[in-house]
Design a protein around this motif. Structure first.
Motif, PDB file in Angstrom:
ATOM      1  N   GLU A 240       0.798  -1.223   0.000  1.00 22.58           N
ATOM      2  CA  GLU A 240       0.000   0.000   0.000  1.00 22.58           C
ATOM      3  C   GLU A 240       0.833   1.277   0.000  1.00 22.58           C
ATOM      4  N   THR A 241       2.103   1.191   0.370  1.00 19.77           N
ATOM      5  CA  THR A 241       2.922   2.390   0.567  1.00 19.77           C
ATOM      6  C   THR A 241       3.037   3.209  -0.712  1.00 19.77           C
ATOM      7  N   LEU A 432      -4.519   5.821  -1.496  1.00 23.42           N
ATOM      8  CA  LEU A 432      -4.593   6.419  -2.831  1.00 23.42           C
ATOM      9  C   LEU A 432      -5.788   5.866  -3.601  1.00 23.42           C
ATOM     10  N   VAL A 433      -5.999   4.544  -3.509  1.00 27.71           N
ATOM     11  CA  VAL A 433      -7.102   3.888  -4.223  1.00 27.71           C
ATOM     12  C   VAL A 433      -8.441   4.269  -3.603  1.00 27.71           C
ATOM     13  N   VAL A 434      -8.496   4.353  -2.261  1.00 27.74           N
ATOM     14  CA  VAL A 434      -9.745   4.752  -1.602  1.00 27.74           C
ATOM     15  C   VAL A 434     -10.138   6.156  -2.040  1.00 27.74           C
ATOM     16  N   GLU A 526      -2.677  11.799   7.152  1.00 31.75           N
ATOM     17  CA  GLU A 526      -3.181  11.241   5.905  1.00 31.75           C
ATOM     18  C   GLU A 526      -2.826  12.155   4.732  1.00 31.75           C
ATOM     19  N   TYR A 527      -2.377  11.582   3.658  1.00 33.87           N
ATOM     20  CA  TYR A 527      -1.969  12.381   2.498  1.00 33.87           C
ATOM     21  C   TYR A 527      -2.431  11.760   1.189  1.00 33.87           C
ATOM     22  N   ALA A 528      -2.353  10.437   1.066  1.00 38.68           N
ATOM     23  CA  ALA A 528      -2.649   9.788  -0.212  1.00 38.68           C
ATOM     24  C   ALA A 528      -4.128   9.841  -0.553  1.00 38.68           C
ATOM     25  N   THR A 529      -4.991   9.770   0.461  1.00 41.39           N
ATOM     26  CA  THR A 529      -6.429   9.729   0.209  1.00 41.39           C
ATOM     27  C   THR A 529      -6.916  10.986  -0.492  1.00 41.39           C
ATOM     28  N   GLY A 530      -6.305  12.118  -0.223  1.00 40.26           N
ATOM     29  CA  GLY A 530      -6.775  13.373  -0.798  1.00 40.26           C
ATOM     30  C   GLY A 530      -6.155  13.755  -2.122  1.00 40.26           C
TER      31      GLY A 530
END
Length: 584
Positions: A240-241, A432-434, A526-530
């Motif tokens: 996931e990283t 990132l995918v979410v 959190e950073y990837a989700t946005g």
């Protein structure tokens, strides 16, 4: 007695039937509540996953009227050499993380839980610090401290004439990622070790075995299930990283599956959603079995924890003077590499205007990097939005997690198993995918489309990403409520809602405050989700840093990273002050 009146018609007297006993009524209410909760949660979790599946079988974006069902996206990805290279690199990356992080995390857990090491209470907090810092912040910190032009690299080059490491290689990326994930291993293994009796270890010591042999021959076999669980978790996190491979791997063309998805964003000059969905499907098919394996390990974990009685003693093993020095040195080196280097690098870089070979940092001290933040509205909004999502969004998330946790409270039936699997499903999806999936959901569902350019879209995605962690926190709090108290409330006729309101929630309120502080930290980092959900007006610090990396605005990134660290430090201090349990 309460009663129900049944009208039997004009020629018959009304019959009076007794109401169902409180216990039966309570069970019926609980079943209804669980059903509603599972249904709503299934929609929130399965809708994004379903849209990913649907998009992967289209030959274009789902919103395009020209898109048709087919396998062309799978054909492209599965015949793309870059995909297979990224997949192989991801496997090496994840396995390498496990090989390094699990032994080191297990050793730290043994030293801090089974020995008389000094400064134990302070070290138990410090070893978890990397887990609370965003991986993209850590990656940037390593760049400015031990990168080719990093502060430490320049100093070492001045002494040795060369730098004996290369940060931008796959081994370098694996080492950095593994060191930053050691706390995840430490959490689970230390929790297992705290529950072990010390009788067998003391018996081994009396026969003359040294402390390292005791740890290998006695302690290790007893905590093996926890180590296996931690290995599976790190393997999952490796797939996931996103932040560390993006910052450290992208300059040299090293791709993993998450960065490959990011590169596919505009491969043909237009959004290639179908290709991104295919890679997301591959990630789900790889990580979902790992999640189910983890659940099975957790379910069977009690089988391995019956080696002592209820009153088992936990006498710490004595390290001795030499052992103390060695143990503190090992932990000190790890803390220096995992915390001091990245955090120190960011701190220095945030307050200088230039750095490099032959540059005197004292001559370039400045606050201009922070002044620039105030001059750019999007950066100011990013800081404000991050705080809003963390503080207010974290509080709202705890309330939502509590409602879900209550649905599984005191429930060991099939519905609880269904609830567990729904909760664990987002754990199989990279942030990132979410974020990408919810971006599609807010585009796909007409009545949700107006919410896409608002913080609500980010909040919903954040809640789903933190679902598993949040529920683990709340379940740990709810088990403190004695069943007798709830049973007493039911016998007086109190319904399920009143029982929770008057008995359960008041008892767990202190734990809710600590859970809020920890969820706040998770939202801060959190950073990837946005990355895909962020737009004008919905900027957040982590996603802004990902965007700024493409422009090379290192001064701005350093200032944002420093602010992120300060926010995280304040959040962690608040969590500890509120009595949050940061150990499992």
């Amino acid at each position: 007695m309460t009663a129900q009146v049944l009208n039997a018609g004009p020629d018959r007297a009304d019959r009076v039937l007794p109401s169902p006993p409180p216990k039966i009524r309570h069970r019926a209410d609980a079943r209804l509540y669980r059903g509603l909760t599972i249904g709503l949660l299934a929609i929130a979790v399965l809708a994004p996953v379903g849209l990913i599946v649907y998009q992967s079988f289209l030959d274009g974006p789902f919103f395009s009227p020209r898109s048709r069902l087919g396998l062309s996206a799978y054909a492209y990805v599965l015949t793309d050499p870059m995909f297979w290279k990224a997949l192989w690199t991801t496997v090496l990356f994840a396995v390498g993380m496990v090989v390094i992080a699990v032994p080191l995390g297990g050793m730290l857990a043994f030293l801090l839980t089974r020995t008389d090491i000094r400064f134990k209470r302070l070290l138990e907090v410090l070893v978890l610090v990397p887990m609370f810092i965003s991986s993209i912040v850590l990656a940037f910190g390593y760049t400015v401290s031990v990168g080719p032009s990093g502060f430490l690299s320049i100093w070492v080059r001045g002494i040795l004439g060369f730098v004996p490491w290369d940060l931008y290689t796959l081994p370098g990326i694996i080492v950095i990622a593994a060191l930053s994930h050691v706390p995840h291993v430490y959490l689970y293994v230390s929790a297992a070790m705290r529950n072990l009796p010390s009788d067998l270890e003391e018996a081994a010591r009396t026969t003359g075995a040294g402390i390292w042999r005791v740890s290998r021959d006695v302690t290790l076999p007893m905590v093996l299930p926890a180590l296996i669980f931690a290995a599976a978790l790190n393997l999952l996190l490796g797939f996931e990283t996103f932040g560390i491979p993006l910052v450290l791997g992208d300059p040299n063309g090293i791709l993993v599956l998450t960065t490959y998805i990011y590169k596919l964003t505009t491969l043909f000059g237009v959004p290639t959603y179908q290709l991104m969905a295919v890679v997301a499907m591959v990630l789900i098919l790889i990580t979902l079995p790992l999640v189910f394996f983890q659940r099975r390990l957790l379910r069977n974990s009690r089988r391995y924890a019956a080696l002592g009685g209820k009153g088992a003693r936990a006498t710490p093993l004595k390290l001795g003077r030499k052992g103390q020095w060695i143990a503190l040195s090992v932990i000190g080196v790890w803390l220096f590499v995992s915390v001091v280097l990245p955090v120190g690098g960011i701190t220095v870089r945030a307050f200088v205007s230039a750095w490099g070979q032959g540059v005197s940092l004292w001559d370039h001290l400045t606050l201009a990097n922070f002044d620039h933040l105030l001059d750019v509205p999007s950066l100011v909004r990013g800081i404000v939005n991050t705080l809003l999502l963390a503080v207010l969004g974290g509080a709202a998330a705890v309330f939502i997690y509590l409602l879900v946790a209550l649905a599984g409270h005191r429930n060991n039936g099939f519905s609880n198993t269904v609830l567990d699997y729904i909760v664990l499903l987002p754990r199989a999806l990279p942030g990132l995918v979410v974020g990408l999936a919810f971006f599609w959901v807010f585009l796909f569902v007409p009545f949700l489309t107006p919410l896409r350019p608002t913080l609500i879209a980010l909040f919903v995605a954040y809640v789903v990403v933190g679902l598993s962690y949040g529920l683990r926190l709340l379940h740990g709090t709810l088990i403190q409520v004695a069943p007798e108290l709830e049973e007493a409330a039911r016998t007086t006729g109190a319904g399920i809602g009143r029982t929770w309101r008057d008995i359960v929630i008041p008892i767990v309120r202190p734990g809710l405050a600590g859970a809020w502080a920890l969820i706040m930290i998770i939202f801060l980092r959190e950073y990837a989700t946005g990355v895909y959900l962020m737009g004008a007006g919905t900027e957040v610090i982590g996603s802004l840093m990902v965007t700024l990396l493409q422009t090379g605005a290192m001064d701005t990134i350093a200032a944002l990273a420093f602010i992120s660290i300060i926010m995280t430090a304040l959040g962690l201090s608040l969590a500890l002050r509120l009595g949050a349990k940061i150990h499992d």
